[in-house]
Design a protein around this motif. Sequence first.
Motif, PDB file in Angstrom:
ATOM      1  N   ASN A 179      39.269 109.018 -18.228  1.00 28.83           N
ATOM      2  CA  ASN A 179      38.187 108.210 -19.232  1.00 28.83           C
ATOM      3  C   ASN A 179      37.196 107.399 -18.255  1.00 28.83           C
ATOM      4  O   ASN A 179      37.688 106.522 -17.704  1.00 28.83           O
TER       5      ASN A 179
ATOM      6  N   LYS B 281      32.762 109.057 -20.886  1.00 31.97           N
ATOM      7  CA  LYS B 281      33.131 110.420 -20.756  1.00 31.97           C
ATOM      8  C   LYS B 281      34.382 110.579 -20.454  1.00 31.97           C
ATOM      9  O   LYS B 281      35.323 109.733 -20.135  1.00 31.97           O
TER      10      LYS B 281
ATOM     11  N   ILE C  37      37.018 113.725 -18.875  1.00 32.89           N
ATOM     12  CA  ILE C  37      37.036 114.692 -18.030  1.00 32.89           C
ATOM     13  C   ILE C  37      38.579 115.112 -17.788  1.00 32.89           C
ATOM     14  O   ILE C  37      39.178 114.317 -17.560  1.00 32.89           O
TER      15      ILE C  37
ATOM     16  N   MET D 122      40.756 117.838 -15.274  1.00 37.27           N
ATOM     17  CA  MET D 122      40.890 118.899 -14.508  1.00 37.27           C
ATOM     18  C   MET D 122      42.374 119.046 -13.884  1.00 37.27           C
ATOM     19  O   MET D 122      42.978 118.361 -14.065  1.00 37.27           O
TER      20      MET D 122
ATOM     21  N   VAL E 282      44.697 119.832 -10.663  1.00 40.07           N
ATOM     22  CA  VAL E 282      44.878 119.215  -8.996  1.00 40.07           C
ATOM     23  C   VAL E 282      46.312 119.909  -8.553  1.00 40.07           C
ATOM     24  O   VAL E 282      47.289 119.727  -9.084  1.00 40.07           O
TER      25      VAL E 282
ATOM     26  N   LEU F  25      43.910 112.093  -5.211  1.00 41.28           N
ATOM     27  CA  LEU F  25      43.085 113.154  -4.860  1.00 41.28           C
ATOM     28  C   LEU F  25      42.009 112.595  -6.202  1.00 41.28           C
ATOM     29  O   LEU F  25      40.749 112.815  -6.048  1.00 41.28           O
ATOM     30  N   VAL F  26      42.509 112.369  -7.305  1.00 43.75           N
ATOM     31  CA  VAL F  26      41.745 112.366  -8.590  1.00 43.75           C
ATOM     32  C   VAL F  26      40.910 110.991  -8.183  1.00 43.75           C
ATOM     33  O   VAL F  26      39.822 111.076  -8.780  1.00 43.75           O
TER      34      VAL F  26
ATOM     35  N   ASP G  32      39.899 109.741  -5.571  1.00 38.19           N
ATOM     36  CA  ASP G  32      38.974 109.924  -4.732  1.00 38.19           C
ATOM     37  C   ASP G  32      37.501 110.722  -5.114  1.00 38.19           C
ATOM     38  O   ASP G  32      36.644 110.429  -4.804  1.00 38.19           O
ATOM     39  N   ALA G  33      38.028 111.702  -5.926  1.00 35.74           N
ATOM     40  CA  ALA G  33      37.091 112.396  -6.749  1.00 35.74           C
ATOM     41  C   ALA G  33      36.301 111.590  -7.502  1.00 35.74           C
ATOM     42  O   ALA G  33      35.057 111.571  -7.762  1.00 35.74           O
TER      43      ALA G  33
ATOM     44  N   LYS H 228      34.122 109.248  -5.225  1.00 35.97           N
ATOM     45  CA  LYS H 228      32.935 109.750  -4.711  1.00 35.97           C
ATOM     46  C   LYS H 228      32.042 110.468  -5.241  1.00 35.97           C
ATOM     47  O   LYS H 228      30.705 110.932  -4.811  1.00 35.97           O
ATOM     48  N   LEU H 229      32.312 111.000  -6.485  1.00 37.29           N
ATOM     49  CA  LEU H 229      31.328 112.013  -7.044  1.00 37.29           C
ATOM     50  C   LEU H 229      31.121 111.595  -8.831  1.00 37.29           C
ATOM     51  O   LEU H 229      29.884 111.461  -9.194  1.00 37.29           O
ATOM     52  N   LEU H 230      32.220 111.111  -9.334  1.00 41.64           N
ATOM     53  CA  LEU H 230      32.236 110.952 -10.800  1.00 41.64           C
ATOM     54  C   LEU H 230      31.560 109.630 -11.266  1.00 41.64           C
ATOM     55  O   LEU H 230      30.943 110.044 -12.386  1.00 41.64           O
TER      56      LEU H 230
END
Lengths: 85, 85
Positions: free
Chosen positions: A8, A42, A44, A46, A48, A59-60, A62-63, A66-68
């Motif tokens: 979230n 948002k 999301i 995913m 993993v 990992l999440v 990190d994602a 770095k990106l979300l």
Amino acid sequence: MKFIAEINIMPQKALLDPQGKAVSANLKNIGLEACGNVRIGKHITMEVNANSAVEAENLVKDACEKLLINPVMEAFEINLINPPS
Amino acid sequence: MKFIAEINIMPQKALLDPQGKAVSANLKNIGLEACGNVRIGKHITMEVNANSAVEAENLVKDACEKLLINPVMEAFEINLINPPS
């Protein structure tokens, strides 16, 4: 193991949320005065692949970082669902 | 009583989610191959004034169906948080 992560992402509490304000106003216009203080972010999901829940969460995270998400404007929380055994 | 409703709005399972596909591809590009199958929707929180949890849930369902979701493309789920007693 395959984990499912639910993320979230919400605008920081200190910031105005113009999209939420617009929805609040429109809820009043259609007769739903009981609802208010809307905030919109948002959601999301995913998958993993990881050996443990801790690894999957890292990992999440990190994602997200770095990106979300944009850390200036958004905060996130992660909810990890264990794989069906 | 003041309830807090959390609403998750996701694209229907049968539909392609281009935003999610773009994120999946980019996660691979930045070295997070373990994450995939991303789907992106909306997370909405709102306050609801109601006399009971059932009334609150009906109000939120009304708000979703009349204003917040597009039933052709989206599905929603509601999670009601009871007021602090």
